[in-house]
Scaffold this motif. Sequence first.
Motif, short mmCIF file in Angstrom:
data_model
loop_
_atom_site.label_atom_id
_atom_site.label_comp_id
_atom_site.label_asym_id
_atom_site.label_seq_id
_atom_site.Cartn_x
_atom_site.Cartn_y
_atom_site.Cartn_z
N LEU A 1 -6.29 -2.70 -0.15
CA LEU A 1 -6.78 -2.12 -1.39
C LEU A 1 -8.03 -2.86 -1.84
N ARG A 2 -9.00 -2.14 -2.34
CA ARG A 2 -10.22 -2.75 -2.86
C ARG A 2 -9.88 -3.85 -3.87
N ASP A 3 -10.66 -4.91 -3.85
CA ASP A 3 -10.40 -6.05 -4.72
C ASP A 3 -10.72 -5.78 -6.19
N ASP A 4 -11.52 -4.77 -6.47
CA ASP A 4 -11.95 -4.52 -7.84
C ASP A 4 -11.12 -3.47 -8.56
N VAL A 5 -9.98 -3.07 -7.98
CA VAL A 5 -9.11 -2.06 -8.57
C VAL A 5 -7.99 -2.75 -9.35
N THR A 6 -7.64 -2.17 -10.51
CA THR A 6 -6.56 -2.71 -11.33
C THR A 6 -5.40 -1.72 -11.40
N ASP B 1 1.57 2.27 -32.55
CA ASP B 1 1.94 1.02 -31.89
C ASP B 1 2.63 1.24 -30.55
N ARG B 2 3.02 2.48 -30.26
CA ARG B 2 3.66 2.76 -28.97
C ARG B 2 2.63 2.67 -27.87
N ARG B 3 2.98 2.02 -26.78
CA ARG B 3 2.05 1.86 -25.66
C ARG B 3 2.78 2.26 -24.37
N PRO B 4 2.96 3.56 -24.14
CA PRO B 4 3.75 4.00 -22.98
C PRO B 4 3.15 3.58 -21.64
N ALA B 5 1.83 3.38 -21.61
CA ALA B 5 1.21 3.00 -20.33
C ALA B 5 1.72 1.66 -19.83
N MET B 6 2.24 0.83 -20.73
CA MET B 6 2.76 -0.48 -20.31
C MET B 6 3.90 -0.33 -19.31
N ARG B 7 4.66 0.76 -19.41
CA ARG B 7 5.74 0.98 -18.45
C ARG B 7 5.18 1.06 -17.04
N PHE B 8 4.04 1.74 -16.90
CA PHE B 8 3.46 1.93 -15.57
C PHE B 8 2.73 0.69 -15.09
N THR B 9 1.84 0.17 -15.93
CA THR B 9 1.00 -0.94 -15.49
C THR B 9 1.82 -2.19 -15.19
N TRP C 1 0.83 -1.21 0.00
CA TRP C 1 0.00 0.00 0.00
C TRP C 1 0.86 1.25 0.00
N GLN C 2 1.91 1.27 0.81
CA GLN C 2 2.80 2.43 0.83
C GLN C 2 3.51 2.61 -0.50
N SER C 3 3.84 1.51 -1.16
CA SER C 3 4.45 1.60 -2.49
C SER C 3 3.45 2.19 -3.48
N LEU C 4 2.20 1.79 -3.38
CA LEU C 4 1.16 2.32 -4.26
C LEU C 4 0.98 3.82 -4.05
N VAL C 5 0.93 4.23 -2.79
CA VAL C 5 0.78 5.66 -2.48
C VAL C 5 1.97 6.44 -3.00
N ASN C 6 3.16 5.90 -2.81
CA ASN C 6 4.36 6.57 -3.28
C ASN C 6 4.34 6.71 -4.81
N PHE C 7 3.88 5.67 -5.50
CA PHE C 7 3.80 5.72 -6.95
C PHE C 7 2.83 6.81 -7.41
N MET C 8 1.64 6.85 -6.83
CA MET C 8 0.66 7.85 -7.23
C MET C 8 1.17 9.26 -6.93
N ASP C 9 1.81 9.41 -5.81
CA ASP C 9 2.37 10.71 -5.42
C ASP C 9 3.45 11.14 -6.39
N ARG C 10 4.38 10.24 -6.69
CA ARG C 10 5.51 10.58 -7.56
C ARG C 10 5.05 10.83 -9.00
N ILE D 1 -5.04 2.63 -11.20
CA ILE D 1 -4.09 3.41 -10.41
C ILE D 1 -3.36 4.42 -11.30
N VAL D 2 -2.90 3.98 -12.46
CA VAL D 2 -2.19 4.87 -13.38
C VAL D 2 -3.13 5.96 -13.87
#
Length: 220
Positions: free
Chosen positions: A148-153, A124-132, A91-100, A157-158
């Motif tokens: 974290l809620r079970d229905d979140v992917t 064909d570039r899919r930059p979101a793949m870096r994050f997800t 969870w702290q890693s997730l918060v840090n990611f969203m913050d950063r 988050i990204v």
Amino acid sequence: MQGAKGERFHVPKRRDAVQNHEKLLAAARAVIAERGIDAPLEEIARRADVGIATLYRNFASRDELVQALFERSMDEVDILLSEIGGEATAWQSLVNFMDRLGMWLLADPAMPTIVTRIGIIDPDRRPAMRFTGAMTAIVEQAQADGDLRDDVTSIDIVLLATMLGSIGRYGDEYVTQWRRQLDIVLDGLRPADAARVALAAGPVDLDSYHRMLRRSPAQA
């Protein structure tokens, strides 16, 4: 260039050429943030304190300049992602990611329009793949921990961090709202029985909100 025996070797760029390249990238970021992706290249050259011919020596077209900005930003993303994941809990890693990620977007308000243009230049570039890709394991572990809620992917988050970071396009007056909105979103990501946190800042007042709605990102 060839040496005495015909071998090829690399000739490094002159220092002033490297400096001009960096000044053009910095100026392009600023001008695109202010005036949009189709901002005049002459304005970018002027802001970088170089001639338009120097701009074209570095970037043969607008799209080539946009691609260079995108690649530089992706290098920054890779650094950001390498620093995520060492926290005590997922969870702290997730918060840090969203913050950063949000703070990175606040600091570079040109990025959303650059990514949009990249989608046109190179579908064909899919930059979101870096994050997800980096976030999937963190999301799954946070859910397994009951944080974290079970229905979140990971895409959720990204997307949420990107949406929050986009507030920077409206000017510094609204950047202070970032922490408050992040706290609200984080509470929404928690399971129903999780404790709520105090919000980081007071709400934006109605007059300020109306000013934001009346102004385009370029005007801000």
